[in-house]
Design a protein around this motif. Structure first.
Motif, mmCIF file in Angstrom:
data_model
loop_
_atom_site.group_PDB
_atom_site.id
_atom_site.type_symbol
_atom_site.label_atom_id
_atom_site.label_comp_id
_atom_site.label_asym_id
_atom_site.label_seq_id
_atom_site.Cartn_x
_atom_site.Cartn_y
_atom_site.Cartn_z
ATOM 1 N N THR A 131 0.844 -1.196 0.000
ATOM 2 C CA THR A 131 0.000 0.000 0.000
ATOM 3 C C THR A 131 0.875 1.240 0.000
ATOM 4 N N SER A 132 1.903 1.249 0.832
ATOM 5 C CA SER A 132 2.805 2.393 0.847
ATOM 6 C C SER A 132 3.486 2.569 -0.507
ATOM 7 N N LEU A 133 4.031 1.502 -1.058
ATOM 8 C CA LEU A 133 4.769 1.592 -2.323
ATOM 9 C C LEU A 133 3.865 1.994 -3.479
ATOM 10 N N VAL A 134 2.719 1.337 -3.568
ATOM 11 C CA VAL A 134 1.824 1.578 -4.704
ATOM 12 C C VAL A 134 1.197 2.968 -4.615
ATOM 13 N N GLN A 135 0.890 3.416 -3.397
ATOM 14 C CA GLN A 135 0.311 4.753 -3.261
ATOM 15 C C GLN A 135 1.316 5.838 -3.629
ATOM 16 N N GLN A 153 2.009 6.556 8.216
ATOM 17 C CA GLN A 153 0.650 6.496 7.653
ATOM 18 C C GLN A 153 0.259 5.052 7.360
ATOM 19 N N ALA A 154 1.183 4.278 6.840
ATOM 20 C CA ALA A 154 0.884 2.869 6.562
ATOM 21 C C ALA A 154 0.517 2.131 7.844
ATOM 22 N N LEU A 155 1.240 2.422 8.913
ATOM 23 C CA LEU A 155 0.922 1.776 10.195
ATOM 24 C C LEU A 155 -0.451 2.236 10.703
ATOM 25 N N HIS A 156 -0.808 3.456 10.414
ATOM 26 C CA HIS A 156 -2.126 3.939 10.828
ATOM 27 C C HIS A 156 -3.235 3.211 10.070
#
Lengths: 460, 460
Positions: B334-338, B352-355
């Protein structure tokens, strides 16, 4: 000879160094496709694969060591075709930044602090991570490479090493890169191969690249460099030189050498005929995780390169950008990102991904005769992958299981040149806690940026 | 009371069920950012987090069980916000295909063979995988869900379950979905919550969606469905109905319920005001691996959804498309693709990813008061992550280490409702070899497509 003569006594089976039994073996057929042989055994002698046979055929073969690998797959060890192992020390230091800030504000200032001991500890940590992730060979492009070569000799991995240089160092950098390559070629009992390692066309000028190409020919050395890393570099190169980075490589003679290009996400349409007429062996290393993380607009054009017959090996880049040296993840991401980039779910199948991870990666380093496949005569660089976990069951399609379900942590055993470097997840040649402890003590000095120096300036 | 009276005897410390000591704890501050408390302890009583304290404060606290978690991070258990657990049995069966062929030629024909026993074994395998990967709760949307609920009760996970239905089943499918939701709501000692589960706007007609919305209001149930999964669905919906899938959800009243939308990669600009005025709680689950694998042209528009205050939870979808139920991978992807989709390396940071992985995922399932954070009063759904491996060292930035370097295999211990389901990587509630053995025997019948039937036809 008379008809009544007794048959000669059966020759006693020659002692094997290692027999791995009961596994499924990943093989390449004569059309270089991936096939799997079940219930097989791999026999190793003198660091070389002696044979791949049905397991039953070697049940009684005398061997110094046997591994019962039922439920496991024997694969060629993964090859990390482009990394900077010592940068494991900088993992997580420069996060969520564009390329320019990443280089200029963090990485290059910190690299100006690097001592030989930092490089040694970073390389040890990286090698430990790679052995645990089933990597048996890596291509490194960094500074203080004598130290990295010593770590490779110590830990048992195979490596393709190049001492990086910039034009800002003058002729000295290039000369040191050459001397390094000559000094370590064939080192560590043949496990080390070497390359000349200009940093990139944006940090080494045309004269420096041309001189490198001449040295490559004169000393029969390959070249490993960053080029056309991203589209912005290609645009900047066109604006400054009227030529793309790949065209710069051609006009300076680098494409006439055996050259490994790191990244190449900025390779554009007009580069394809240039690459097609390259005079040497050209290969590209793709490390897709970092491209996503830096939000680069394109990825390595693997399909176009395949159409030219150019091998694309898998890589992680350094852990400072990629956060890991997990080539297993690179394999899955290459498949996913290539499908997405081409808008084609049928492209870059699991079997194609396995081909990139094995034979194409070996070819990218000029090692296609040495490793990259499990076949008689190749060096015994083998990893054993445990597929009994719930995340890898059931197995409907073994290639898909390996690429899309298995993880680097499923590698149980890593073997290089017939020597076991990890057995049942236990590292046998490196002491991680000791490395982590000493590295932790050195970190404050290593990451200090108060001096305002940097090893180089990034300006695409 | 006289001045000479002795002080009352100190109240003996009340026995804790579980104390986890010496770890770093991931906490949310009062602005819902991620913070880390070092050398901490978590005290659990009656399935609930009693307190988070400095480790020293509970050194002498009597406890039924203690876990020494030095070198580990205690995190809220990961939540898989959209999956089809029983499809673990189909992992790797339909590879490298476009969505239509994947559904029509393989998955839906095979699902017509599914028996209750297949569902049970698939769900057990999936739960084993999720517990091993640090998932403590999952949202499931599938058939024969009584069976899945029984597996959840048995294995100790938390789950949000919905019985899927199509309009092709008539009113019966919807009624069974309702009865399932009512029957199991609050089941497994409160670990099961339920939802109505229409399959999607392309398989449930407007009348069926409107009737679902009415049932949701009448019985105070949320809705979990696929919608705007990809851009092709949005285009097809516009061509057929003159409305996007999100507009269909609005006009049928679904957006007036508490609705969890799976995927939403086909959410377009004109949907944003529609979502902004939604009458219930709207949430979206993103499962980026499958989008790449299917080569869908867009991903979930997380930044636009955030601007509307819509929580985006992390998911894997079923293992038949995603090949794994690894929410840890979903977090990194999710982090990489976003970053890649927005062209912005500064967006979707590790924190943000952890959130998304914690509070937002809990909110997506309506469980924000129950789980998603390690705080007094929340249910004790906790995972302990080992960061001593060479691939997670050194730690310059703990959030980045967790998102970009750690792997699901670094989860050592998984706790749900205060009960330890995995300890030191050993599963305590499920017998994987037995499941794999029996599933293997059933596979030939399960995957048979000779009959030519399918449970439904996919036509976007």
């Amino acid at each position: 000879m008379t008809p009544s003569a007794a048959p000669p006594p059966a020759e006693p089976a020659r002692l094997a160094d290692l027999v791995v039994t009961g596994c499924t073996v990943l093989l390449h057929d004569d059309r270089e496709r991936i096939v799997f042989q079940e219930d097989a055994a791999v026999v190793v002698r003198d660091g070389v694969i002696d044979s791949v046979t049905p397991a039953a055929a070697v049940a009684a073969l005398p061997a110094r060591e046997r591994i019962d690998a039922r439920g496991q797959v024997a694969m060629p060890g993964l090859i990390n075709c482009h990394t900077h192992a010592p940068m494991a020390a900088l993992r997580g230091l420069a996060e969520d930044l564009p390329t320019e800030e990443w280089f200029n504000d963090v990485v290059w200032p910190v690299e100006s602090n690097l001592t030989g001991r930092d490089v040694e500890l970073g390389a040890r940590l990286a090698c430990a991570e790679m052995i645990r992730g089933g990597v048996t060979c890596f291509a490194d492009h960094y500074f203080r490479m004598d130290t990295v070569a010593a770590v490779v000799a110590e830990c048992g991995l195979r490596a393709h090493l190049g001492q990086a240089f910039f034009s800002s160092q003058g002729a000295r950098g290039r000369e040191e890169s050459l001397q390094f390559a000559l000094r370590h070629r064939g080192g560590a009992g043949g496990r080390v191969t070497t390359a000349l390692a200009p940093h990139a066309p944006y940090t080494v000028d045309d004269a420096g690249l041309a001189a490198t190409a001449e040295l490559a020919h004169a000393h029969d050395l390959p070249v490993h460099l960053h080029a056309a890393e991203n589209r912005a570099q290609t645009d900047a190169s066109l604006a400054r030189h009227g030529a793309t980075p790949v065209e710069v490589l051609e006009r300076t003679g680098i494409l006439g050498t055996d050259v490994l290009i790191a990244h190449g996400t900025g390779i554009v349409e007009r580069d394809l005929p240039v690459l097609a007429r390259a005079g040497g062996r050209t290969a590209v290393a793709t490390a897709p995780r970092g491209y996503l993380k830096f939000a680069w607009p394109t990825t390595t054009p693997v399909r176009a390169l395949r159409d030219l017959g150019i091998p694309v090996g898998l890589a992680t880049d350094g852990a400072a950008s990629n956060n890991s040296l997990d080539v297993w993840e690179s394999m899955a991401l290459t498949s996913l990102v290539q499908k997405s980039a081409e808008g084609d779910p049928r492209w870059l199948t699991a079997r194609q991904a396995l081909h990139h991870a094995t034979l194409q990666s070996a070819r990218a380093l000029g090692l296609e005769e040495v490793v990259g496949g499990i076949a008689a005569g190749r060096r015994a660089d083998i990893v054993l992958v445990d597929l009994t976990g719930p995340h890898t069951q059931p197995v409907h399609d073994l290639a898909a299981t390996l690429v899309h379900s298995a993880r680097s942590s499923d590698v149980r055993t890593t073997i290089v040149d017939g020597r076991i470097l990890m057995r049942d997840r236990e590292l046998l040649t490196l002491d991680v806690p000791a490395v982590v402890r000493e590295l932790g003590e050195r970190l404050p000095a290593l990451v200090d940026r108060g001096h305002g120096r940097r090893v180089q300036r990034y300006d695409t």
